[in-house]
Design a protein around this motif. Sequence first.
Motif: not given
Length: 238
Positions: A43-46, A95-99, A122-124, A127-129
């Motif tokens: 996870l991204e911090e924000d 755009q998305f990853v589905w787990l 959604q990753l960027k 990191k997951i944003i």
Amino acid sequence: MINSTIIKAQDVMPEEASLTPKELVAFYFDRWKNEGASFFDLLEEDAEWIVAGRSPVSGTYHGKADFMENAVKPILAQLATPLRPELVSLTADGQFVWLHFNASATTVNGQSYKNTYVWKMQLKNGKIIAGVAFLDTYELAVLMNKTKKEVTMDNTMQESGKYIGMWVTENGHIRHELLPGNRYDEARGSRKSAYQGIYKVTGNHIDYVDDTGFSADGEFIDERTLHHGGYIFYKVEE
């Protein structure tokens, strides 16, 4: 099933910048499953994370710290063993990853907790944003309420016995039945079993925990009159 795109956590740590979002999710999931590390290291911090549905932890969390403290930590506090994930599928689009996975654990009161999850992420920049968690929120609500507000007939029967029965509003629109075993079943208009859950009577006070997780209370004015949720209920004479 995930094919050769899965990178085993016990292998050499890959250069994360070279991985696709799907490969990153696969790597962190496998690391979580086999090593017990937190998937949410990704996870991204924000990051914004949403827990869908109606449960004690459903809602929108702004930032990793908010999510970990107010959603993940309360859930883990109800578990005596680590949550063990088993992959069902992993897919990705532009755009998305589905787990999609199942998970199970033993609760602090020795019961079994099982749930099925689908995380849309959604990753960027590795990191997951943003993410949305879909799951069986009924099972989650049961888990969260077992140790906090679990009631049994043995503990409250003496006090609740005289109140067991059907309670209705004056116009008959709401029909609120207090059942033996400290369960309640509430009908509203033509909606049968609109609300169901558990209750506990202490003196002339009653506490409710709905099966979806929300709680409420009320006061018995006497053995035939109940004030609850802004309504006045009257006990139906048998």
